[in-house]
Design an enzyme around this catalytic site. Structure first.
Site, short mmCIF file in Angstrom:
data_model
loop_
_atom_site.label_atom_id
_atom_site.label_comp_id
_atom_site.label_asym_id
_atom_site.label_seq_id
_atom_site.Cartn_x
_atom_site.Cartn_y
_atom_site.Cartn_z
CD GLU A 31 3.02 -1.71 -6.42
OE1 GLU A 31 4.14 -1.26 -6.15
OE2 GLU A 31 2.65 -1.97 -7.59
CG ASP A 77 0.66 -6.21 -5.96
OD1 ASP A 77 -0.57 -6.29 -6.17
OD2 ASP A 77 1.53 -6.25 -6.83
CB ILE A 78 -1.92 -1.70 -3.66
CG1 ILE A 78 -1.62 -1.74 -2.15
CG2 ILE A 78 -3.07 -0.74 -3.96
CD1 ILE A 78 -1.17 -0.41 -1.58
#
Ligand SMILES: [Mg+2]
Length: 349
Positions: free
Chosen positions: A245, A201-202
């Site tokens: 995300e 994930d970001i």
């Protein structure tokens, strides 16, 4: 039913008038020509059901007219009845047929025979016209049908894409990823081949959205998604967006080392996008954290273990400072793979 045009060709007016009186019917339109040349000109301008052609004419005679009509694509199928006062025996009749006559009539014309023969040709003409009309309608319907078919296929394809892909990024959606994961799991069980999973994930994406707005957030997700699919590009590799995300990368036939290598490539590629991120706690650009897990599928409950190990890996990557990957062994593989560490400056097993 339309009017049938009949071309009457004779060099003598009284003969034309006789023919016209014999053809006096509301559905017949006789059109006169007084010479072969004039007759040929008219055949190019009209669609005739029949030509009634005088044989003896000064200049171009009936046979020549018939021959020229047979040589022309537009007129070669128009039936011709020769009309002659001169019966010179079978040789001449034969000549008429050779040049394309379909029948002969001799003067003086017998009204019953004349109308019987003309009637047959008009009927044939009408049937041919009706057939052409039907053919044209069928062609039109066929084209319509093909268009509908095409639209249906496009709609189906759109529906298929909608149901299997993520609308924003074009990656697989969670549902499709789950289906593919099940298939790949079974395949790996059969082949006894390793299956690797990356959960990614970001970092600090909430603050990215807060800083730059959701539109920019969507753009960022698209760029990251594109990069993931560019890096994990083997045919069997599957990249999905499974949450806001959050992304998952499935790497069939991939050992621990290979999965860690891909994880580092992904981390680096996204870092190198250099998407400004002032709200990030660990860099001035967008970064990712990645959990890595690998196993050779066996028991069905190990499927959950693979997913959970990747999640734990991601959690640990976050904990250790983000912008890194972290390998987490599943119970079934522990501890044999924990030694694998290829990118100690960025990754952590
Ligand atoms: Mg004549």
């Amino acid at each position: 039913m339309g009017i049938a045009k009949i071309l009457i060709v004779d060099d003598r007016l009284e003969n034309l008038l006789t023919l016209e009186s014999l053809l006096d019917a509301p559905d017949i339109d006789p059109i006169r020509a007084t010479s072969g040349i004039e007759a040929l000109g008219l055949t190019l301008d009209h669609d005739f059901a029949l030509v009634l052609l005088d044989v003896q004419m000064p200049g171009m005679d009936g046979y020549e007219v018939a021959e020229l009509m047979r040589g022309n694509k537009k007129t070669k199928h128009i039936p011709i009845i020769f009309i002659t006062a001169d019966f010179r025996g079978e040789a001449q009749v034969f000549k008429g047929y050779e040049s394309g006559a379909v029948d002969y009539l001799f003067k003086p014309l017998d009204e019953m025979v004349f109308q019987g023969k003309v009637g047959v040709f008009i009927e044939l003409f009408r049937q041919r016209e009706a057939l052409h009309q039907k053919t044209r309608e069928l062609d039109r319907k066929l084209v319509e049908l093909e268009e509908v078919q095409q639209q249906l296929e496009e709609t189906n394809e759109r529906l298929r894409l909608l149901s299997t892909t993520d609308g924003l990024t074009g990656l697989l959606n969670k549902r499709q990823f789950d289906a593919i994961f099940d298939e790949e799991w079974m395949r790996s069980v059969r082949n006894k081949s390793p299956l690797s999973l990356l959960t990614l994930d970001i970092d600090d994406f909430k603050s990215y959205n807060d800083t730059y707005g959701h539109m920019a957030g969507d753009d960022c997700l698209k760029k990251v998604a594109f990069t993931l699919s560019e890096v994990a590009r083997r045919y069997a590799d599957k990249v999905a967006r499974v949450g806001g995300e959050e992304f998952t990368v499935l790497l069939p036939d991939t050992e621990v080392e290979g999965a860690q290598y891909v994880a580092e490539m992904l981390r680096e590629a996204i870092f190198e996008l250099a998407i400004p991120h002032v709200g990030s706690r660990i860099a001035d650009c967008v970064t990712t954290s990645i959990g890595v897990s690998t196993l050779i599928p066996g028991r069905e409950d190990a499927k959950r273990a693979l997913l959970e190990a990747a999640d734990v890996g991601l959690y640990r990557a976050k904990e250790k400072g983000r912008n890194r990957w972290c390998y987490e062994a599943t119970d079934s593989l522990r501890p044999s793979c924990t030694a694998a560490l290829f990118f100690p400056e960025r990754g952590d097993e």
